[in-house]
Design a protein around this motif. Sequence first.
Motif, PDB file in Angstrom:
ATOM      1  N   CYS A   8       0.823  -1.216   0.000  1.00 26.72           N
ATOM      2  CA  CYS A   8       0.000   0.000   0.000  1.00 26.72           C
ATOM      3  C   CYS A   8       0.854   1.262   0.000  1.00 26.72           C
ATOM      4  O   CYS A   8       0.539   2.235  -0.695  1.00 26.72           O
ATOM      5  CB  CYS A   8      -0.935  -0.004   1.205  1.00 26.72           C
ATOM      6  SG  CYS A   8      -2.241  -1.223   1.091  1.00 26.72           S
ATOM      7  N   THR A  23      -6.586   6.664  -4.397  1.00 32.88           N
ATOM      8  CA  THR A  23      -7.839   6.041  -3.982  1.00 32.88           C
ATOM      9  C   THR A  23      -7.597   4.557  -3.746  1.00 32.88           C
ATOM     10  O   THR A  23      -6.627   3.984  -4.244  1.00 32.88           O
ATOM     11  CB  THR A  23      -8.931   6.209  -5.058  1.00 32.88           C
ATOM     12  OG1 THR A  23      -8.531   5.509  -6.235  1.00 32.88           O
ATOM     13  CG2 THR A  23      -9.182   7.680  -5.381  1.00 32.88           C
ATOM     14  N   ALA A  24      -8.499   3.939  -3.015  1.00 38.63           N
ATOM     15  CA  ALA A  24      -8.374   2.512  -2.719  1.00 38.63           C
ATOM     16  C   ALA A  24      -8.425   1.683  -4.002  1.00 38.63           C
ATOM     17  O   ALA A  24      -7.683   0.704  -4.146  1.00 38.63           O
ATOM     18  CB  ALA A  24      -9.478   2.077  -1.760  1.00 38.63           C
ATOM     19  N   GLU A  25      -9.269   2.078  -4.945  1.00 39.54           N
ATOM     20  CA  GLU A  25      -9.398   1.325  -6.198  1.00 39.54           C
ATOM     21  C   GLU A  25      -8.112   1.371  -7.013  1.00 39.54           C
ATOM     22  O   GLU A  25      -7.655   0.356  -7.547  1.00 39.54           O
ATOM     23  CB  GLU A  25     -10.567   1.871  -7.046  1.00 39.54           C
ATOM     24  CG  GLU A  25     -11.925   1.689  -6.405  1.00 39.54           C
ATOM     25  CD  GLU A  25     -12.239   2.759  -5.361  1.00 39.54           C
ATOM     26  OE1 GLU A  25     -11.678   3.883  -5.420  1.00 39.54           O
ATOM     27  OE2 GLU A  25     -13.023   2.442  -4.452  1.00 39.54           O
ATOM     28  N   LYS A  26      -7.514   2.545  -7.103  1.00 37.54           N
ATOM     29  CA  LYS A  26      -6.281   2.691  -7.882  1.00 37.54           C
ATOM     30  C   LYS A  26      -5.120   1.969  -7.197  1.00 37.54           C
ATOM     31  O   LYS A  26      -4.276   1.369  -7.862  1.00 37.54           O
ATOM     32  CB  LYS A  26      -5.968   4.166  -8.089  1.00 37.54           C
ATOM     33  CG  LYS A  26      -6.978   4.829  -9.013  1.00 37.54           C
ATOM     34  CD  LYS A  26      -6.739   6.298  -9.152  1.00 37.54           C
ATOM     35  CE  LYS A  26      -7.846   6.910 -10.003  1.00 37.54           C
ATOM     36  NZ  LYS A  26      -7.738   8.344 -10.062  1.00 37.54           N
ATOM     37  N   THR A  28      -5.444  -0.691  -5.299  1.00 36.46           N
ATOM     38  CA  THR A  28      -5.704  -2.118  -5.503  1.00 36.46           C
ATOM     39  C   THR A  28      -5.289  -2.548  -6.898  1.00 36.46           C
ATOM     40  O   THR A  28      -4.702  -3.621  -7.088  1.00 36.46           O
ATOM     41  CB  THR A  28      -7.194  -2.427  -5.265  1.00 36.46           C
ATOM     42  OG1 THR A  28      -7.536  -2.011  -3.934  1.00 36.46           O
ATOM     43  CG2 THR A  28      -7.495  -3.895  -5.433  1.00 36.46           C
ATOM     44  N   THR A  29      -5.565  -1.713  -7.898  1.00 38.99           N
ATOM     45  CA  THR A  29      -5.174  -2.021  -9.273  1.00 38.99           C
ATOM     46  C   THR A  29      -3.659  -2.158  -9.390  1.00 38.99           C
ATOM     47  O   THR A  29      -3.159  -3.100 -10.015  1.00 38.99           O
ATOM     48  CB  THR A  29      -5.679  -0.919 -10.229  1.00 38.99           C
ATOM     49  OG1 THR A  29      -7.098  -0.812 -10.100  1.00 38.99           O
ATOM     50  CG2 THR A  29      -5.320  -1.221 -11.659  1.00 38.99           C
ATOM     51  N   LYS A  32      -2.459  -5.403  -7.544  1.00 45.57           N
ATOM     52  CA  LYS A  32      -2.739  -6.620  -8.316  1.00 45.57           C
ATOM     53  C   LYS A  32      -1.836  -6.716  -9.542  1.00 45.57           C
ATOM     54  O   LYS A  32      -1.413  -7.800  -9.922  1.00 45.57           O
ATOM     55  CB  LYS A  32      -4.204  -6.667  -8.725  1.00 45.57           C
ATOM     56  CG  LYS A  32      -5.106  -6.995  -7.554  1.00 45.57           C
ATOM     57  CD  LYS A  32      -6.542  -7.146  -7.955  1.00 45.57           C
ATOM     58  CE  LYS A  32      -7.354  -7.487  -6.707  1.00 45.57           C
ATOM     59  NZ  LYS A  32      -8.752  -7.693  -7.001  1.00 45.57           N
ATOM     60  N   PRO A  40      -8.683  -6.256   1.179  1.00 46.12           N
ATOM     61  CA  PRO A  40      -9.226  -4.974   0.699  1.00 46.12           C
ATOM     62  C   PRO A  40      -9.213  -3.852   1.745  1.00 46.12           C
ATOM     63  O   PRO A  40      -9.267  -2.674   1.384  1.00 46.12           O
ATOM     64  CB  PRO A  40     -10.664  -5.313   0.306  1.00 46.12           C
ATOM     65  CG  PRO A  40     -10.750  -6.782   0.243  1.00 46.12           C
ATOM     66  CD  PRO A  40      -9.639  -7.345   1.057  1.00 46.12           C
ATOM     67  N   SER A  44      -7.995   0.610   1.486  1.00 46.14           N
ATOM     68  CA  SER A  44      -9.028   1.523   1.976  1.00 46.14           C
ATOM     69  C   SER A  44      -8.507   2.361   3.139  1.00 46.14           C
ATOM     70  O   SER A  44      -8.711   3.586   3.172  1.00 46.14           O
ATOM     71  CB  SER A  44     -10.254   0.718   2.395  1.00 46.14           C
ATOM     72  OG  SER A  44     -11.242   1.565   2.920  1.00 46.14           O
ATOM     73  N   SER A  47      -5.808   4.887   1.830  1.00 45.33           N
ATOM     74  CA  SER A  47      -6.355   5.985   1.037  1.00 45.33           C
ATOM     75  C   SER A  47      -7.104   6.979   1.920  1.00 45.33           C
ATOM     76  O   SER A  47      -7.021   8.182   1.711  1.00 45.33           O
ATOM     77  CB  SER A  47      -7.267   5.446  -0.070  1.00 45.33           C
ATOM     78  OG  SER A  47      -8.407   4.823   0.472  1.00 45.33           O
TER      79      SER A  47
END
Length: 111
Positions: A8, A23-26, A28-29, A32, A40, A44, A47
């Motif tokens: 992270c 952001t959490a989504e970016k 995570t991308t 991965k 997850p 979160s 961020s």
Amino acid sequence: MSESELACVYSALILQDADINITAEKMTTLIKAAGLDVEPIWPSLFSKALEGKDVGALIMNVGSGAAAAAPAAGMAAGGDKGGEKVEEKKEEKKPESEDESDDDMGFGLFD
């Protein structure tokens, strides 16, 4: 620090360097894409912790935290009064001999 936390941190630094909102989504991308699997909750949490913060400024001030605290403490104690320069006086601490410290307590270590 765990592998999830490091992933992270690195993903947040990569996003900051690319001037992309963290952001959490970016995060995570990116994680991965690096071939890592994290819970997850970690992206979160990171961020949300970095939300509204200037990560670039945080990085630049990493080593100056303790150094900045000393002048701030002096200012809070009245170090600057209306533009006047106030000189701080340091009391020289007189080192105590072992005999004096033993007498203060009324006994010595080897009595």
